[in-house]
Design an enzyme around this catalytic site. Structure first.
Site, mmCIF file in Angstrom:
data_model
loop_
_atom_site.group_PDB
_atom_site.id
_atom_site.type_symbol
_atom_site.label_atom_id
_atom_site.label_comp_id
_atom_site.label_asym_id
_atom_site.label_seq_id
_atom_site.Cartn_x
_atom_site.Cartn_y
_atom_site.Cartn_z
ATOM 1 N N ASP A 203 20.807 65.253 20.597
ATOM 2 C CA ASP A 203 20.718 66.437 19.743
ATOM 3 C C ASP A 203 19.905 66.006 18.512
ATOM 4 O O ASP A 203 19.698 64.802 18.292
ATOM 5 C CB ASP A 203 22.135 66.869 19.341
ATOM 6 C CG ASP A 203 22.121 67.917 18.248
ATOM 7 O OD1 ASP A 203 21.400 68.916 18.398
ATOM 8 O OD2 ASP A 203 22.835 67.730 17.238
ATOM 9 N N ASP B 69 19.661 68.117 14.960
ATOM 10 C CA ASP B 69 20.251 68.461 13.660
ATOM 11 C C ASP B 69 21.671 67.938 13.541
ATOM 12 O O ASP B 69 22.525 68.244 14.369
ATOM 13 C CB ASP B 69 20.236 69.976 13.469
ATOM 14 C CG ASP B 69 18.821 70.486 13.376
ATOM 15 O OD1 ASP B 69 18.078 69.965 12.529
ATOM 16 O OD2 ASP B 69 18.449 71.368 14.167
#
Ligand code: XBP
Ligand code: MG
Length: 228
Positions: A10, A12
């Site tokens: 991922d 953020d």
């Protein structure tokens, strides 16, 4: 347990703490630029993070908190414009070196590359933002280290839907059992698990109190001593 063939990151909150001092001020700058008196402070933004995707978050906020604006005929177009302006602000901030990687991220990526473990990204954020962050923190070549980058609107249903992870797995042509997802949030964990992935979670200030059952949870990636 299958041998590890790929790490799927991922972005953020996982690669860097981008939300509070990156995305949030970029949203606020876009609101001001478009003449809206909206301001997302740190606490409000933490609540809004439940809605993944910047356009979705703006739309949600307008519908709940600014019904007059949301009722405008051009609301859909305004959301798109606000988001494009926000992306430009965010990329500028990142280009200026405004965000650093979280502890252990650069080392894990380097170790994986040395060990021949493939790298991919599965994120809700826009592709421009991913490229900018990788270049600013790891150098111009870094985007090329990631064989598959699944980002933004490439799948219509954003996390916690598993679609982005399924899309990435499909392009890697690997079964979920051979990959490990690395996330920071409950929404991300749900997406990864629903795609059949094992998931390592490194929470941050915004996600610390979320439910991470079913995950392997550590404070940050610097705690990992080596790859299996
Ligand atoms: C990230 C997001 C994104 C960012 C903003 O979630 O939800 O919307 O907050 O980026 P995750 P955009 O880490 O689970 O992928 O404005 O480009 O959407
Ligand atoms: Mg995240």
């Amino acid at each position: 347990m299958s041998a590890l063939k790929a790490l799927i990151f991922d972005v953020d909150g996982t690669l860097a703490d981008t939300e509070r001092d990156g995305h949030r001020p970029a949203f606020n700058a876009a609101f001001a630029e478009h003449g809206l008196d909206w301001h997302w402070d740190e606490a409000l933004y933490g609540k809004l993070l439940a809605i993944t995707g910047g356009k979705e978050r703006i739309r949600h906020f307008g519908e709940r908190h600014a019904p007059g604006v949301a009722a405008r005929d051009d609301f859909a177009a305004l959301v798109k414009q606000l988001h494009a302006t926000k992306t430009a602000h965010y990329v500028r901030l990142v280009d200026q070196g405004g965000l650093a990687l979280r502890p252990g991220v650069a080392r894990l990526i380097a170790e994986a590359r040395r060990a021949g473990i493939r790298l991919a990204i599965a994120t809700t954020t826009s592709p421009e933002n991913v490229g900018a962050l990788l270049r600013a923190t790891l150098g111009d070549a870094a985007e090329g280290w990631f064989e598959v980058i699944g980002a933004g609107d490439i799948v219509p249903a954003k996390k916690p839907a598993p679609d982005i992870y399924r899309w990435v797995l499909d392009r890697l042509a690997l079964p979920a059992e051979s990959c490990l997802a690395i996330e920071d949030s409950a929404n991300g964990l749900r997406a990864a698990r629903a795609a059949g992935l094992r998931c390592l979670v490194t929470p941050n200030d915004y996600t610390a109190d979320e439910d991470f059952s079913g995950a392997w949870k550590i404070s940050n990636l610097a705690e990992i001593s080596g790859l299996p």
